[in-house]
Motif scaffolding. Structure first.
Motif, PDB file in Angstrom:
ATOM      1  N   GLU A 133      48.024  20.831  34.573  1.00 54.66           N
ATOM      2  CA  GLU A 133      46.923  21.162  35.487  1.00 54.66           C
ATOM      3  C   GLU A 133      45.925  21.979  34.673  1.00 54.66           C
ATOM      4  O   GLU A 133      46.307  22.881  33.932  1.00 54.66           O
ATOM      5  N   LEU A 134      44.621  21.671  34.793  1.00 53.45           N
ATOM      6  CA  LEU A 134      43.681  22.275  33.816  1.00 53.45           C
ATOM      7  C   LEU A 134      42.583  23.142  34.420  1.00 53.45           C
ATOM      8  O   LEU A 134      41.873  23.821  33.676  1.00 53.45           O
ATOM      9  N   THR A 135      42.417  23.133  35.716  1.00 53.00           N
ATOM     10  CA  THR A 135      41.261  23.882  36.246  1.00 53.00           C
ATOM     11  C   THR A 135      41.662  24.914  37.302  1.00 53.00           C
ATOM     12  O   THR A 135      40.831  25.329  38.113  1.00 53.00           O
ATOM     13  N   GLY A 136      42.933  25.338  37.292  1.00 56.52           N
ATOM     14  CA  GLY A 136      43.360  26.349  38.255  1.00 56.52           C
ATOM     15  C   GLY A 136      44.295  27.360  37.629  1.00 56.52           C
ATOM     16  O   GLY A 136      44.414  27.457  36.407  1.00 56.52           O
ATOM     17  N   GLY A 137      44.965  28.114  38.475  1.00 53.74           N
ATOM     18  CA  GLY A 137      45.962  29.068  38.008  1.00 53.74           C
ATOM     19  C   GLY A 137      45.349  30.315  37.377  1.00 53.74           C
ATOM     20  O   GLY A 137      44.198  30.663  37.615  1.00 53.74           O
ATOM     21  N   ALA A 138      46.153  30.974  36.562  1.00 54.93           N
ATOM     22  CA  ALA A 138      45.766  32.283  36.004  1.00 54.93           C
ATOM     23  C   ALA A 138      44.493  32.212  35.162  1.00 54.93           C
ATOM     24  O   ALA A 138      43.788  33.206  35.003  1.00 54.93           O
ATOM     25  N   TYR A 139      44.190  31.015  34.621  1.00 54.19           N
ATOM     26  CA  TYR A 139      42.982  30.878  33.803  1.00 54.19           C
ATOM     27  C   TYR A 139      41.720  31.126  34.615  1.00 54.19           C
ATOM     28  O   TYR A 139      40.704  31.534  34.067  1.00 54.19           O
ATOM     29  N   PHE A 140      41.775  30.802  35.908  1.00 55.60           N
ATOM     30  CA  PHE A 140      40.540  30.819  36.704  1.00 55.60           C
ATOM     31  C   PHE A 140      40.563  31.828  37.846  1.00 55.60           C
ATOM     32  O   PHE A 140      39.601  31.933  38.595  1.00 55.60           O
ATOM     33  N   GLY A 141      41.664  32.593  37.989  1.00 57.19           N
ATOM     34  CA  GLY A 141      41.743  33.575  39.060  1.00 57.19           C
ATOM     35  C   GLY A 141      40.890  34.798  38.757  1.00 57.19           C
ATOM     36  O   GLY A 141      40.406  34.981  37.633  1.00 57.19           O
ATOM     37  N   ALA A 142      40.749  35.654  39.772  1.00 61.39           N
ATOM     38  CA  ALA A 142      39.962  36.884  39.594  1.00 61.39           C
ATOM     39  C   ALA A 142      40.620  37.768  38.546  1.00 61.39           C
ATOM     40  O   ALA A 142      41.853  37.815  38.432  1.00 61.39           O
ATOM     41  N   LYS A 143      39.803  38.453  37.775  1.00 64.82           N
ATOM     42  CA  LYS A 143      40.304  39.360  36.742  1.00 64.82           C
ATOM     43  C   LYS A 143      39.797  40.756  37.025  1.00 64.82           C
ATOM     44  O   LYS A 143      38.649  40.919  37.455  1.00 64.82           O
ATOM     45  N   THR A 144      40.633  41.753  36.793  1.00 64.34           N
ATOM     46  CA  THR A 144      40.152  43.133  36.890  1.00 64.34           C
ATOM     47  C   THR A 144      40.607  43.891  35.655  1.00 64.34           C
ATOM     48  O   THR A 144      41.594  43.528  35.011  1.00 64.34           O
ATOM     49  N   ARG A 145      39.864  44.920  35.337  1.00 61.35           N
ATOM     50  CA  ARG A 145      40.207  45.726  34.174  1.00 61.35           C
ATOM     51  C   ARG A 145      39.655  47.127  34.369  1.00 61.35           C
ATOM     52  O   ARG A 145      38.461  47.284  34.666  1.00 61.35           O
ATOM     53  N   THR A 146      40.539  48.124  34.282  1.00 59.75           N
ATOM     54  CA  THR A 146      40.077  49.510  34.193  1.00 59.75           C
ATOM     55  C   THR A 146      40.670  50.049  32.897  1.00 59.75           C
ATOM     56  O   THR A 146      41.289  49.305  32.140  1.00 59.75           O
ATOM     57  N   ALA A 147      40.514  51.320  32.650  1.00 62.67           N
ATOM     58  CA  ALA A 147      41.001  51.879  31.391  1.00 62.67           C
ATOM     59  C   ALA A 147      42.510  51.668  31.238  1.00 62.67           C
ATOM     60  O   ALA A 147      43.001  51.402  30.142  1.00 62.67           O
ATOM     61  N   ASP A 148      43.259  51.769  32.361  1.00 59.95           N
ATOM     62  CA  ASP A 148      44.712  51.686  32.200  1.00 59.95           C
ATOM     63  C   ASP A 148      45.377  50.599  33.037  1.00 59.95           C
ATOM     64  O   ASP A 148      46.606  50.556  33.153  1.00 59.95           O
ATOM     65  N   THR A 149      44.606  49.703  33.634  1.00 54.87           N
ATOM     66  CA  THR A 149      45.193  48.609  34.418  1.00 54.87           C
ATOM     67  C   THR A 149      44.381  47.332  34.222  1.00 54.87           C
ATOM     68  O   THR A 149      43.157  47.395  34.103  1.00 54.87           O
ATOM     69  N   ALA A 150      45.098  46.207  34.206  1.00 61.94           N
ATOM     70  CA  ALA A 150      44.411  44.910  34.171  1.00 61.94           C
ATOM     71  C   ALA A 150      45.175  43.930  35.043  1.00 61.94           C
ATOM     72  O   ALA A 150      46.399  44.022  35.157  1.00 61.94           O
ATOM     73  N   THR A 151      44.464  43.003  35.678  1.00 56.56           N
ATOM     74  CA  THR A 151      45.128  41.966  36.462  1.00 56.56           C
ATOM     75  C   THR A 151      44.464  40.615  36.216  1.00 56.56           C
ATOM     76  O   THR A 151      43.265  40.533  35.947  1.00 56.56           O
ATOM     77  N   ASP A 152      45.293  39.563  36.301  1.00 57.85           N
ATOM     78  CA  ASP A 152      44.801  38.177  36.292  1.00 57.85           C
ATOM     79  C   ASP A 152      45.441  37.502  37.486  1.00 57.85           C
ATOM     80  O   ASP A 152      46.663  37.319  37.510  1.00 57.85           O
ATOM     81  N   GLU A 153      44.645  37.158  38.454  1.00 53.64           N
ATOM     82  CA  GLU A 153      45.191  36.510  39.645  1.00 53.64           C
ATOM     83  C   GLU A 153      45.585  35.066  39.320  1.00 53.64           C
ATOM     84  O   GLU A 153      44.805  34.333  38.707  1.00 53.64           O
ATOM     85  N   CYS A 154      46.779  34.654  39.742  1.00 53.08           N
ATOM     86  CA  CYS A 154      47.180  33.257  39.611  1.00 53.08           C
ATOM     87  C   CYS A 154      47.169  32.642  41.001  1.00 53.08           C
ATOM     88  O   CYS A 154      48.000  32.982  41.844  1.00 53.08           O
TER      89      CYS A 154
END
Ligand code: NAD
Ligand code: IPM
Ligand code: MN
Length: 365
Positions: free
Chosen positions: A135-156
Motif C-alpha cells: 500500500e503506497l499512499t496511506g499509513g504512517a507515511y501520510f498521517g499527522a505529525k507532531t514535534r516538540t522539543a521532547d515529543t514526536a508523533t506520527d499518526e498511522c
C-alpha cells in the motif's frame, strides 16, 4: 504506438540509472517502431536546490499529463539534516499521493546465476517468485505529525476504502498467478492492522479461488528468509512493505535489481527501482542500472500494454545476469554504461529473433 514518458532522475545515482533505463526504452522504440517522447523534470534534492521545492508544480503538472513516469531516486546527505524544513522525500510522497498510485508492485525473482550472491543457502532460493503489493499512499507515511522539543508523533491511519482497493488489486493479481495471497499485518497490537485483517477477510469472499493466509509482520520477516519459495502474492501496509522489500532484495543478490510499478485506478503509473540514491557510490558510474531497466519493463507492460516489449527487456536483462558483465554489487567490475551496452546488444538480438517487423523485415513479408 505514441507515448509521453516523464522522467524524474532525482538525486545521487538516480540520474545514472534513469539514463540507462531511458536508453533501453529508446532502443525498444527503435526496434519495435514506437514513438516515445521523453520529458525530463526536477524532483527531490535537485529540485530543492533549483527552486526550494521538492516537487515543483511544473514537474507535477507534466506527470499528470504523461502516460507514465519513470523516477530514479531522491534524497541524500546534503538534505538529510533532521532539522531541515523541507526534504527530498516529501517530493516523492507528494507525487505518489497526487497521482493516486496506491498499489506498489514489487516483484522478487532470484536469477539462478545470482543465487551464490545471496546470504541464504542456495536450495532455499529455488523457485522464489514473490509479488509484493505494498500500500503506497496511506499509513504512517501520510498521517499527522507532531514535534516538540521532547515529543514526536506520527499518526498511522487507514480507512476501509484505502485498504480495500489495494487488497482487491492483490487478490486480482494472485488470481493470475498461483492463487495464494499472504496478508501481512501486526493485528496482535495495532488497531489499523485489525481493520486491515477484517477487510481482507471480507473481500476474500469474492475470491474463493484464492487461498488466503494472514501473517504477523515480525514472523514474516523471518519466514521470508527461511521459506521464501512458499510465497506468491504478499499484500501489506506502506511501512511494512517498505521494510520487507529491501529485505527481499537481499535474496535476489542486490538492492540494485528490484523494480517497482506504482499503480492507481487508471493506466498512468509511476515506475522506479526500489533502491535509493546510494550516496556511497553516486557519481562514480558504478550503480547497477538493472532495477531501473526492469522498472522500465514494468512501464511498458502496465502503462503502455506492450507485453512483448516488456518481456524483451526482461529477457535482455536476464541474459546479462547470466553472461555478464556485472556491476560491483553483483561481484563484477563493470560500470553502469558497460552493463547498459550489454543489455542494449541483448535487446537487439532478442528483437531480431523474436520480432517479425524488426529492421525492415516487414518489407520481406
Ligand atoms: P540506498 O538504497 O540508497 O542504498 C543502500 C545500499 O544499497 C548502499 O550501500 C548503496 O550503495 C546500495 N545500492 C542502492 N542502489 C544501488 C544500485 N543501483 N547499484 C548498486 N548499489 C546500490 O538506501 P539508503 O542509503 O538507506 O538511503 C539513501 C537515500 O536514498 C536516503 O536519502 C533515502 O531517503 C533515499 N531513498 C530514496 C528512495 C527513492 O527515491 N525511491 C528509495 C530508498 C531510499
Ligand atoms: C522507497 C523509499 C521511500 C519510501 C522513501 C524515499 C520515501 O524508501 O521507495 O522504498 O519509504 O517509500
Ligand atoms: Mn524503501
Amino acid at each position: 504506438m505514441k507515448a509521453r514518458i516523464v522522467t524524474l532522475p532525482g538525486d545521487g545515482v538516480g540520474p545514472e540509472v534513469t539514463q540507462a533505463a531511458v536508453d533501453v526504452l529508446q532502443a525498444v522504440a527503435r526496434h519495435y517502431e514506437h514513438d516515445f517522447d521523453f520529458d525530463q523534470h526536477a524532483i527531490g534534492g535537485a529540485a530543492i536546490d533549483a527552486s526550494g521545492e521538492p516537487l515543483p508544480a511544473t514537474s507535477l503538472a507534466a506527470c499528470q499529463l504523461a502516460d507514465a513516469v519513470l523516477l530514479g531516486a531522491v534524497g541524500g546527505p546534503k538534505w538529510s539534516d533532521p532539522n531541515a524544513s523541507v526534504r527530498p522525500e516529501q517530493g516523492l510522497l507528494a507525487l505518489r499521493a497526487a497521482l493516486g498510485v496506491y498499489a506498489n508492485l514489487r516483484p522478487l525473482q532470484v536469477h539462478p546465476a545470482l543465487a551464490p550472491l545471496s546470504p541464504l543457502k542456495n536450495e532455499r532460493l529455488k523457485d522464489v517468485d514473490v509479488l509484493f503489493v505494498r500500500e503506497l499512499t496511506g499509513g504512517a507515511y501520510f498521517g499527522a505529525k507532531t514535534r516538540t522539543a521532547d515529543t514526536a508523533t506520527d499518526e498511522c491511519k487507514y480507512t476501509v476504502v484505502e485498504i480495500e482497493r489495494v487488497v482487491r488489486r492483490a487478490f486480482a493479481l494472485a488470481r493470475d498467478r498461483r492463487r495464494h495471497l499472504t496478508s501481512v499485518d501486526k493485528a496482535n497490537v495495532l488497531e489499523t492492522s485489525r481493520l486491515w485483517r477484517n477487510t481482507v477477510q471480507r473481500v476474500a469472499v469474492d475470491y474463493p479461488d484464492v487461498k488466503v493466509e494472514h501473517q504477523l509482520v515480525d514472523s514474516m520477516a523471518m519466514l521470508l528468509l527461511t521459506q521464501p519459495s512458499r510465497y506468491d502474492v504478499v499484500v501489506t501496509e506502506n511501512l511494512f512493505g517498505d521494510i520487507l522489500t529491501d529485505e527481499a532484495a537481499a535474496l535476489a543478490g542486490s538492492l540494485g535489481l528490484l523494480p517497482s510499478a506504482s499503480l492507481g485506478d487508471g493506466r498512468r503509473g509511476l515506475y522506479e527501482p526500489i533502491h535509493g540514491s546510494a550516496p556511497d557510490i553516486a557519481g562514480k558510474g558504478v550503480a547497477n542500472p538493472l532495477g531501473a531497466m526492469l522498472s522500465a519493463a514494468m512501464l511498458l507492460r502496465h502503462s503502455l500494454q506492450l507485453d512483448a516489449e516488456a518481456q524483451a527487456v526482461e529477457a535482455a536483462v536476464s541474459h546479462v545476469l547470466q553472461h555478464g558483465p556485472r556491476t560491483r554489487d553483483l561481484g563484477g567490475q563493470a560500470g553502469t554504461l558497460a552493463v547498459r551496452d550489454a543489455v542494449l546488444v541483448a535487446l537487439e538480438d532478442h528483437a531480431r529473433t523474436h520480432h517479425a517487423f524488426f529492421s525492415g523485415a516487414r518489407a520481406c513479408g
